[in-house]
Scaffold this active site. Sequence first.
Site: not given
Length: 222
Positions: A86, A194, A196
């Site tokens: 990002c 994302h 994660e």
Amino acid sequence: MRAAVLVFPGSNCDRDLAVAFRQAGFDTQMVWHKDTDLPEGLDIVGVPGGFSYGDYLRCGAIAAQSPIMRAVAGFAERGGHVLGICNGFQVLCETRLLPGVLMRNAGLKFTCRMQPLTVATTDSPFTNAYKPGQEIALPVAHHDGNYQIDDAGLARLQAEDRIAFAYEGNPNGSVAHIAGVLSENRRVLGLMPHPERAVDAAHGNTDGGVLFASLAAALVAA
């Protein structure tokens, strides 16, 4: 295996990224943006999402001038692995570790949702645990995720199989539906979604965990 996660003023995904690395087996250390050197013996540097410096000038532009980014550039030039997510992707483009630029979303609105993606290449340490063409879903949360590159640059990315992920549909207007790209040596990855935030069943799926497991396996095998 050792990982470092950078921390800028405005980072809001640094801890999430550290958790994802640790879950994949990495000894992970946080590194402040004003540091001038990276820890010794690193395998990868993670540049997290968030709004570094509030995006006051241009997304990632101020963070790209932080002292630690000179060390990250040197680390990448020596063949180190770097993952930018990002805002981290924006920072890597601003430092020219990756080609192209991230612009305002075509709809001029912040986009936050679970986003279907296609794994465009498995020829990288980050993606080789996926299947070619596999459909996955990762969260997106950005206002400036519209990836643009000139025609010659796009042709080169396509010819060199350096588009890592592509959107199904297009949440931000990115050229060729690009969601993530690789460096020439395939050891630097930048992506807007994302991973994660998708490493635990409690997140809704674990599609992002595959990326971190893929990297860990590639490093062990190297």
